[in-house]
Design a protein around this motif. Structure first.
Motif, PDB file in Angstrom:
ATOM      1  N   MET A  10       3.200  30.171   8.424  1.00 35.73           N
ATOM      2  CA  MET A  10       1.942  30.004   7.692  1.00 35.73           C
ATOM      3  C   MET A  10       0.840  30.857   8.309  1.00 35.73           C
ATOM      4  O   MET A  10       0.053  31.481   7.599  1.00 35.73           O
ATOM      5  CB  MET A  10       1.523  28.532   7.670  1.00 35.73           C
ATOM      6  N   ALA A  11       0.792  30.880   9.636  1.00 36.44           N
ATOM      7  CA  ALA A  11      -0.219  31.685  10.319  1.00 36.44           C
ATOM      8  C   ALA A  11      -0.003  33.176  10.077  1.00 36.44           C
ATOM      9  O   ALA A  11      -0.951  33.948  10.042  1.00 36.44           O
ATOM     10  CB  ALA A  11      -0.206  31.382  11.816  1.00 36.44           C
ATOM     11  N   LEU A  14      -1.027  34.104   6.120  1.00 38.97           N
ATOM     12  CA  LEU A  14      -2.455  34.190   5.795  1.00 38.97           C
ATOM     13  C   LEU A  14      -3.033  35.596   5.981  1.00 38.97           C
ATOM     14  O   LEU A  14      -3.697  36.099   5.069  1.00 38.97           O
ATOM     15  CB  LEU A  14      -3.229  33.152   6.623  1.00 38.97           C
ATOM     16  N   VAL A  17      -1.695  37.827   3.141  1.00 35.68           N
ATOM     17  CA  VAL A  17      -2.376  37.545   1.871  1.00 35.68           C
ATOM     18  C   VAL A  17      -3.751  38.215   1.877  1.00 35.68           C
ATOM     19  O   VAL A  17      -4.165  38.827   0.900  1.00 35.68           O
ATOM     20  CB  VAL A  17      -2.484  36.021   1.640  1.00 35.68           C
ATOM     21  N   TYR A  18      -4.453  38.118   3.010  1.00 38.09           N
ATOM     22  CA  TYR A  18      -5.769  38.743   3.134  1.00 38.09           C
ATOM     23  C   TYR A  18      -5.678  40.263   2.969  1.00 38.09           C
ATOM     24  O   TYR A  18      -6.469  40.872   2.238  1.00 38.09           O
ATOM     25  CB  TYR A  18      -6.394  38.396   4.488  1.00 38.09           C
ATOM     26  N   LEU A  35      -9.945  33.380  -0.085  1.00 39.00           N
ATOM     27  CA  LEU A  35      -9.217  32.654   0.962  1.00 39.00           C
ATOM     28  C   LEU A  35      -9.813  31.284   1.233  1.00 39.00           C
ATOM     29  O   LEU A  35      -9.144  30.418   1.789  1.00 39.00           O
ATOM     30  CB  LEU A  35      -9.180  33.467   2.259  1.00 39.00           C
ATOM     31  N   VAL A  38      -7.736  28.298   0.105  1.00 37.40           N
ATOM     32  CA  VAL A  38      -6.526  27.863   0.819  1.00 37.40           C
ATOM     33  C   VAL A  38      -6.738  26.529   1.531  1.00 37.40           C
ATOM     34  O   VAL A  38      -5.919  25.618   1.384  1.00 37.40           O
ATOM     35  CB  VAL A  38      -6.005  28.970   1.759  1.00 37.40           C
ATOM     36  N   MET A  68      -0.019  28.521  -0.539  1.00 33.23           N
ATOM     37  CA  MET A  68      -0.886  29.569   0.004  1.00 33.23           C
ATOM     38  C   MET A  68      -0.848  30.817  -0.882  1.00 33.23           C
ATOM     39  O   MET A  68      -1.875  31.431  -1.142  1.00 33.23           O
ATOM     40  CB  MET A  68      -0.452  29.921   1.428  1.00 33.23           C
TER      41      MET A  68
END
Length: 170
Positions: A10-11, A14, A17-18, A35, A38, A68
């Motif tokens: 997950m970390a 992110l 995605v950014y 974002l 989220v 996410m």
């Protein structure tokens, strides 16, 4: 061990995605507005697990990873259309109002189709659906909550942001 690995995934997801949104918007600030949805999605997913009495399992954590990627789509649709209207010469607030009017239906429809598809997993009695019901609950509740908040929070953040859209040359 597996929980730590899911948190690492997950970390890692992110920032990716950014970066994809930075390429889409050609801006470093616009993706932050998107974002912001989220954490709202994660809040909705955790509330869904709490209300249904489900535990946080590996399968439900996979639901958070799916969430996410899914939840930012609504924000992208909203912010991208508002930016297009502003590039066309529209004032910020007028662009937000026009975006809300024209993009609310597609945003709600994409959320509704995903939620309806996931409901089958929640209410089915077969073994696979029972196993995946935690993931489905996270996706249903997280996406529903984030969509409603996207229609309120994203326009507010966009209006407060310092995003500068250059006026078209005439």
């Amino acid at each position: 061990y597996m929980t730590n690995e899911m948190i690492q995934w997950m970390a890692l997801a992110l920032p990716f995605v950014y970066l994809v949104m930075v390429a889409q918007f050609q801006s470093l600030l616009s993706p932050f507005i998107v974002l912001f949805t989220v954490p709202l999605a994660f809040t909705g997913g955790l509330l869904g697990l709490l209300l249904t009495g489900q535990q946080l399992t590996m399968i439900s954590m996979m639901g958070f990873i799916v969430l996410m990627g899914t939840v930012v789509n609504n924000g992208i649709v909203f912010v991208d259309y508002a930016n297009q209207l502003r590039m066309g010469g529209m004032e910020r607030r007028a662009a937000l109002i026009a975006t809300g009017k024209t993009r609310m239906r597609p945003i709600l429809m994409t959320t509704l189709t995903t939620v309806l598809a996931m409901l089958q997993m929640v209410f089915s009695n077969d073994m696979a659906s029972q196993l995946m019901s935690g993931m489905a609950i996270v996706i249903i509740c997280g996406l529903s909550y984030a969509t409603l908040m996207t229609l309120y929070i994203v326009p507010i953040l966009y209006d407060l942001s310092l995003i500068h859209i250059s006026e078209p040359t005439r």
